[in-house]
Design a protein around this motif. Structure first.
Motif, mmCIF file in Angstrom:
data_model
loop_
_atom_site.group_PDB
_atom_site.id
_atom_site.type_symbol
_atom_site.label_atom_id
_atom_site.label_comp_id
_atom_site.label_asym_id
_atom_site.label_seq_id
_atom_site.Cartn_x
_atom_site.Cartn_y
_atom_site.Cartn_z
ATOM 1 N N LEU A 38 0.818 -1.217 0.000
ATOM 2 C CA LEU A 38 0.000 0.000 0.000
ATOM 3 C C LEU A 38 0.849 1.263 0.000
ATOM 4 N N LEU A 39 2.124 1.143 0.364
ATOM 5 C CA LEU A 39 3.002 2.309 0.454
ATOM 6 C C LEU A 39 3.805 2.537 -0.820
ATOM 7 N N LYS A 40 3.787 1.565 -1.716
ATOM 8 C CA LYS A 40 4.586 1.664 -2.935
ATOM 9 C C LYS A 40 3.895 2.537 -3.975
ATOM 10 N N GLU A 41 4.712 3.191 -4.824
ATOM 11 C CA GLU A 41 4.194 3.903 -5.973
ATOM 12 C C GLU A 41 4.344 2.980 -7.176
ATOM 13 N N HIS A 42 3.228 2.539 -7.708
ATOM 14 C CA HIS A 42 3.245 1.599 -8.823
ATOM 15 C C HIS A 42 2.944 2.308 -10.135
ATOM 16 N N GLU A 43 3.694 1.914 -11.174
ATOM 17 C CA GLU A 43 3.421 2.414 -12.516
ATOM 18 C C GLU A 43 2.675 1.347 -13.298
ATOM 19 N N ASP A 44 1.909 1.780 -14.293
ATOM 20 C CA ASP A 44 1.173 0.800 -15.087
ATOM 21 C C ASP A 44 1.557 0.833 -16.557
ATOM 22 N N LYS A 45 2.723 1.441 -16.870
ATOM 23 C CA LYS A 45 3.095 1.572 -18.287
ATOM 24 C C LYS A 45 3.463 0.231 -18.923
ATOM 25 N N PHE A 46 3.729 -0.788 -18.097
ATOM 26 C CA PHE A 46 4.060 -2.098 -18.645
ATOM 27 C C PHE A 46 2.865 -3.041 -18.640
ATOM 28 N N GLY A 47 1.701 -2.532 -18.288
ATOM 29 C CA GLY A 47 0.516 -3.367 -18.310
ATOM 30 C C GLY A 47 0.071 -3.858 -16.959
ATOM 31 N N GLU A 48 0.774 -3.440 -15.879
ATOM 32 C CA GLU A 48 0.351 -3.875 -14.549
ATOM 33 C C GLU A 48 -0.971 -3.203 -14.179
ATOM 34 N N ILE A 49 -1.696 -3.842 -13.304
ATOM 35 C CA ILE A 49 -2.939 -3.265 -12.803
ATOM 36 C C ILE A 49 -2.837 -3.190 -11.295
ATOM 37 N N TYR A 50 -2.820 -1.960 -10.769
ATOM 38 C CA TYR A 50 -2.681 -1.792 -9.327
ATOM 39 C C TYR A 50 -3.836 -0.952 -8.796
ATOM 40 N N GLU A 51 -4.898 -1.603 -8.415
ATOM 41 C CA GLU A 51 -6.017 -0.941 -7.767
ATOM 42 C C GLU A 51 -6.214 -1.668 -6.438
ATOM 43 N N LEU A 52 -5.422 -1.283 -5.460
ATOM 44 C CA LEU A 52 -5.372 -2.022 -4.207
ATOM 45 C C LEU A 52 -6.358 -1.472 -3.197
ATOM 46 N N ASP A 53 -7.076 -2.375 -2.562
ATOM 47 C CA ASP A 53 -8.041 -2.009 -1.528
ATOM 48 C C ASP A 53 -7.376 -2.188 -0.167
ATOM 49 N N PRO A 54 -7.242 -1.117 0.624
ATOM 50 C CA PRO A 54 -6.599 -1.240 1.949
ATOM 51 C C PRO A 54 -7.245 -2.292 2.837
ATOM 52 N N ASP A 55 -8.523 -2.561 2.609
ATOM 53 C CA ASP A 55 -9.204 -3.577 3.431
ATOM 54 C C ASP A 55 -8.670 -4.982 3.178
ATOM 55 N N ASP A 56 -7.956 -5.149 2.051
ATOM 56 C CA ASP A 56 -7.409 -6.458 1.712
ATOM 57 C C ASP A 56 -6.061 -6.727 2.374
ATOM 58 N N PHE A 57 -5.536 -5.751 3.114
ATOM 59 C CA PHE A 57 -4.189 -5.868 3.657
ATOM 60 C C PHE A 57 -4.180 -5.643 5.168
ATOM 61 N N PRO A 58 -3.210 -6.258 5.857
ATOM 62 C CA PRO A 58 -3.091 -6.025 7.303
ATOM 63 C C PRO A 58 -2.564 -4.618 7.574
ATOM 64 N N GLU A 59 -2.782 -4.109 8.785
ATOM 65 C CA GLU A 59 -2.269 -2.801 9.140
ATOM 66 C C GLU A 59 -0.752 -2.793 9.165
ATOM 67 N N GLU A 60 -0.156 -3.905 9.553
ATOM 68 C CA GLU A 60 1.291 -4.035 9.521
ATOM 69 C C GLU A 60 1.660 -5.495 9.317
ATOM 70 N N GLY A 61 2.874 -5.721 8.835
ATOM 71 C CA GLY A 61 3.321 -7.082 8.599
ATOM 72 C C GLY A 61 2.705 -7.704 7.351
ATOM 73 N N VAL A 62 2.662 -9.026 7.325
ATOM 74 C CA VAL A 62 2.208 -9.776 6.160
ATOM 75 C C VAL A 62 1.212 -10.850 6.588
ATOM 76 N N ILE A 63 0.164 -10.997 5.782
ATOM 77 C CA ILE A 63 -0.768 -12.111 5.951
ATOM 78 C C ILE A 63 -0.497 -13.124 4.842
ATOM 79 N N ILE A 64 -0.245 -14.365 5.225
ATOM 80 C CA ILE A 64 -0.094 -15.447 4.253
ATOM 81 C C ILE A 64 -1.300 -16.373 4.393
#
Length: 312
Positions: A38-64
């Motif tokens: 959520l903190l990264k600046e993503h570019e989409d010029k290579f075809g990536e799609i970055y529409e991230l929903d904060p609700d999908d991520f933990p407040e800190e750390g990683v969820i596996i």
């Protein structure tokens, strides 16, 4: 079929070893939700799609999140996973909160859930990682495409440790080289080496599931004439010499194989090491220098370090 979702709240440093533990336990798929995304600046010029929903991520750390078939052995399997994760602390690996929860899901839910996170990604000057279901057109004539299906592979090839390895391979592999990939996982590094012109690539992994997945990806990328995937314990019993040895594994294991690597890498050849969390940088560096290597270049990405070491 019914599936059980095991959700582990952990630290970034533990993502790779925990993912490996889960695959060895028979996980039918893995999703990684990293709060750093959520903190990264993503570019989409290579075809990536970055529409991230904060609700999908933990407040800190990683969820596996991993998915295990519901059967009579499920309880025992989960307990073994928990114990294996706890044991990572003996390697001085930060496992974070280490909170584990279990829930039941339907097969259709996990079979497609991770696809929204995985799109074509340009990871270096030459390479773009493309999921098999994407219709991707190269943006330049010299672009190299690696196709992966994470449904059958160990990772998507876009983790910082893998990206740095591929960038290091670009700097070191020459047409006609012999390359050894230690701990191949998905086979992505072996595929990259072959596409860069290596005439002979040997990929090793101790896990038979990884060996099977790597072989499938090698065939998918049409480099099976140059890449041979075998089950082996690191560099044990390896004869002959290579121009480049690449290994994206835990720092503690890299330290153990530096002497073996020195025997395998030709004088003037290269040993590429990654999977090194920043706190273990000096540990690996000292081991490499002791084992007749000179550090040619240090790559850093997020909290990870990779070395390009030259055999003296």
């Amino acid at each position: 079929m019914k599936w059980s979702e095991i959700m582990i709240h952990t630290a970034n440093e533990a993502v790779d070893p925990i993912s490996n533990i889960l695959y060895e336990a028979g996980a039918g798929g893995i999703v990684i939700e990293d709060s750093n995304e959520l903190l990264k600046e993503h570019e989409d010029k290579f075809g990536e799609i970055y529409e991230l929903d904060p609700d999908d991520f933990p407040e800190e750390g990683v969820i596996i999140k991993a998915y295990l078939p519901v059967n009579s052995f499920l309880g025992e399997t989960v307990e073994e996973i928990k114990q294996s994760i706890t044991n990572l602390t003996t390697f001085d690996i930060d496992i974070g909160p280490n909170k584990v929860t279990i829930s039941e899901v339907h097969e259709e839910e996990w079979a497609t859930a991770w696809k929204k996170y995985y799109n074509p990604v340009k990871i270096s000057e030459k390479f773009t990682i493309v999921p098999t279901w994407e219709n991707y057109h190269p943006v330049s004539s010299d672009e190299l495409i690696i196709e992966l299906d994470p449904g059958m592979a160990f990772g998507t090839g876009t983790h910082p440790t893998t990206v740095m390895c591929i960038q290091a391979l670009e700097r070191t592999v020459k047409p006609g080289d012999k390359v050894i990939d230690v701990g191949t996982g998905s086979g992505v590094l072996s595929i990259a080496a072959a596409l860069l012109g290596a005439k002979e690539v040997t990929a090793f992994d101790l896990d038979e599931v990884a060996v099977h997945s790597a072989r499938l990806n090698v065939k998918l990328n049409k480099v099976q004439d140059r890449v041979r995937v075998s089950q082996n314990d690191l560099l044990r019993g390896v004869d002959g010499q290579a121009d480049v040895v690449v290994s994206n594994i835990l720092a503690e294991i890299i330290v153990k194989i530096t002497e073996d690597a020195a025997n395998v890498v030709k004088p003037g050849g290269f040993f590429i090491t990654s999977g090194i969390i920043k706190q273990k940088k000096e540990l690996v560096k000292d081991a490499l220098m002791t084992a007749q290597f000179t550090i040619e270049e240090t790559l850093v990405m997020e909290d990870w370090v990779a070395f390009i070491a030259k055999r003296r």
